[in-house]
Design an enzyme around this catalytic site. Structure first.
Site, PDB file in Angstrom:
ATOM      1  N   GLU A  42       5.974  84.055  90.028  1.00 58.65           N
ATOM      2  CA  GLU A  42       4.936  84.916  89.464  1.00 58.65           C
ATOM      3  C   GLU A  42       3.763  85.204  90.411  1.00 58.65           C
ATOM      4  O   GLU A  42       2.630  84.763  90.166  1.00 58.65           O
ATOM      5  CB  GLU A  42       4.403  84.318  88.153  1.00 58.65           C
ATOM      6  CG  GLU A  42       5.482  84.109  87.104  1.00 58.65           C
ATOM      7  CD  GLU A  42       4.915  83.684  85.739  1.00 58.65           C
ATOM      8  OE1 GLU A  42       3.743  83.296  85.674  1.00 58.65           O
ATOM      9  OE2 GLU A  42       5.656  83.741  84.750  1.00 58.65           O
ATOM     10  N   GLU A  46      12.403  82.020  82.913  1.00 58.73           N
ATOM     11  CA  GLU A  46      11.549  81.353  81.912  1.00 58.73           C
ATOM     12  C   GLU A  46      11.520  82.181  80.646  1.00 58.73           C
ATOM     13  O   GLU A  46      11.371  83.411  80.692  1.00 58.73           O
ATOM     14  CB  GLU A  46      10.093  81.206  82.390  1.00 58.73           C
ATOM     15  CG  GLU A  46       9.891  80.203  83.478  1.00 58.73           C
ATOM     16  CD  GLU A  46       8.426  80.073  83.909  1.00 58.73           C
ATOM     17  OE1 GLU A  46       7.517  80.365  83.093  1.00 58.73           O
ATOM     18  OE2 GLU A  46       8.209  79.688  85.068  1.00 58.73           O
TER      19      GLU A  46
HETATM   20  C1  FCB Z   1       4.413  80.949  83.149  1.00 62.10           C
HETATM   21  C2  FCB Z   1       4.406  79.870  84.211  1.00 62.10           C
HETATM   22  C3  FCB Z   1       4.772  78.509  83.691  1.00 62.10           C
HETATM   23  C4  FCB Z   1       4.192  78.241  82.328  1.00 62.10           C
HETATM   24  C5  FCB Z   1       4.506  79.373  81.397  1.00 62.10           C
HETATM   25  C6  FCB Z   1       4.005  79.159  79.969  1.00 62.10           C
HETATM   26  O1  FCB Z   1       3.535  81.967  83.534  1.00 62.10           O
HETATM   27  O2  FCB Z   1       5.290  80.212  85.240  1.00 62.10           O
HETATM   28  O3  FCB Z   1       4.353  77.570  84.640  1.00 62.10           O
HETATM   29  O4  FCB Z   1       2.865  77.985  82.421  1.00 62.10           O
HETATM   30  O5  FCB Z   1       3.968  80.567  81.884  1.00 62.10           O
END
Ligand code: FCB
Length: 446
Positions: free
Chosen positions: A169, A349
């Site tokens: 990110e 994620e």
């Molecule tokens: C993302 C991050 C991860 C976590 C989630 C909730 O942006 O990559 O580390 O904090 O959000």
């Protein structure tokens, strides 16, 4: 809630869970480790909601074997984790720290021995403080230091890790770290943020090339946070705003990687804050990707007036007040598929924070289970329409240090009692486990 019967995934699909080093490891002062910008940031008054820090976190440094056993118990194929750069190179340049490498050596071998596929991330935000002292990601020299670090990790682990992601990110590090300043290193300067974003992308491209040139066999790529951007109303102003947000937040990162150029609309919006770009930079950034990781949590709704607020509108939200919007994942994937020539995608994620309650030693987190099931269904819909996605990782294995929210937000499918470090599988973990058993038994029938 039996949405899983409607889910259909290829037999080769990879199921996993994800974590990151700073959020779980602890061991802030372990042998030879240097501080990171998050260690420093946590010391600033008022920046972490509950005043906490990552000094011990989930004590994964000590409990890693138990945590790997949990992964086996869950039945996942893969584990996405990150390396703490200052743990293996205290200053971010100069000598490497063998004690730090020993930890990851054991961790990776532990995964391989348990039949788990390692998905490694090089930079999940914990830049060595020593590099920040020289401007951090705003300084072009950090790019070269990152390439050196990446090559050393790839040289040591490339034979065993399935995949290496350069950055997690970059938008978060650039924007939240350097423009709004709510994340480390807490800088508030738009032109710094734009330069940081450029250096992150450049260091990604150069690291991918260098790792490949030295014969690294792992799949190489990057992870972006992405969301469809919707205008709050049909007004022309809101629509223009949504298009611009898509340019600055999504296309700004995606198009250099895939097309070798920044999007013209977002570039024009930079004005004097546009980054300094040298000849060849864009060609380096466009290094071919073996995969593109996508982190998806919610959609983004923009309004030219007051900030849009899902909760105030009575929409379903998580404990982060993020709207639960699974159809946004389908929409996002279909749009990317239509607009770009994509490498294989991974959902690196997806998950949700809820204010869990422990009842007689159990956590009945049906809200999280439903969130995950609905997003998996949304993913399956996009795949049925022709989008290639190879893997899905739940964020997160464990409750952990949620950055500026400290330990106040729980994203784990496994609960962590921070007093005792006891791990307890929540109902969502038990549900994921039985879902995975079903997937595996379908594979076995082939
Ligand atoms: C993302 C991050 C991860 C976590 C989630 C909730 O942006 O990559 O580390 O904090 O959000």
């Amino acid at each position: 809630m039996h949405t899983e019967s409607r889910l259909s995934f290829p037999r080769s699909f990879i199921w996993g869970v994800a974590t990151s080093a700073f959020q779980i490891e602890g061991g802030a002062d372990a042998a030879g480790k240097g501080p990171s910008i998050w260690d420093d940031f946590c010391r600033l008054p008022g920046v972490i909601q509950d005043g906490s820090d990552g000094r011990s976190a989930c004590e994964h440094l000590r409990l890693w074997e138990e945590d790997l056993d949990l992964l086996v118990h869950l039945g996942v194929d893969a584990y996405r984790f990150s390396i703490s750069w200052p743990r293996i190179q205290a200053l971010g340049s100069g000598p490497f720290n063998e004690a730090g490498f020993d930890f990851y050596e054991r961790l990776i071998n532990g995964m391989v021995a348990r039949g788990l596929k390692p998905y490694l991330t090089l930079n999940h935000w914990d830049l060595p403080s020593a590099l920040q002292a020289h401007g951090g990601w705003e300084n072009r020299e950090t790019v070269q230091h990152f390439v050196t670090y990446a090559c050393e990790v790839a040289r040591r682990f490339g034979d065993r890790v399935v995949s290496i992601c350069t950055h997690n990110e970059p938008w978060v590090m650039a924007y939240l770290g350097h423009e709004s300043g709510v994340f480390a290193p807490g800088i508030r300067n738009r032109s710094s943020a734009m330069q940081v974003a450029h250096h992150l992308l450049l260091s990604h491209g150069l690291a991918v090339k260098a790792m490949r040139d030295q014969g690294c066999k792992s799949q190489l790529g990057i992870v972006l946070n992405m969301a469809p951007v919707h205008p709050a109303t049909a007004s022309l102003e809101d629509q223009a705003r949504a298009r611009l947000d898509d340019g600055t937040g999504l296309r700004w990162y995606l198009e250099p990687l895939l097309l070798g150029a920044y999007p013209a609309d977002a570039w024009a919006h930079c004005g004097p804050d546009a980054p300094k770009v040298q000849a060849q930079d864009m060609a380096h950034i466009q290094a071919p990707l073996d995969f593109l990781g996508i982190n998806y949590y919610t959609r983004n709704v923009t309004s030219a007036d007051a900030p849009w607020n899902a909760k105030a509108l009575g929409l379903e939200v998580t404990d982060m007040d993020w709207e639960v919007y699974p159809q946004g994942l389908t929409e996002l994937l279909l749009r990317l598929h239509q607009d770009y020539d994509l490498p294989p995608l991974l959902i690196t994620e997806n998950g949700a924070a809820y204010a869990d309650r422990v009842e007689q030693g159990e956590v009945h987190d049906t809200d999280r289970q439903s969130y995950l099931a609905r997003h998996m269904e949304a993913l399956s819909q996009a795949m049925q329409k022709g989008v290639r996605v190879d893997a899905y990782f739940v964020w997160s294995l464990l409750d952990n240090f949620e950055w500026a929210f400290g330990y106040s937000k729980r994203f784990g499918i496994v609960r962590v009692d921070y007093e005792t470090q006891k791990r307890t599988l929540k109902d969502s973990a038990l549900w994921y486990r039985s879902f995975l058993q079903m997937q595996h038994s379908m594979r076995a029938k082939d």
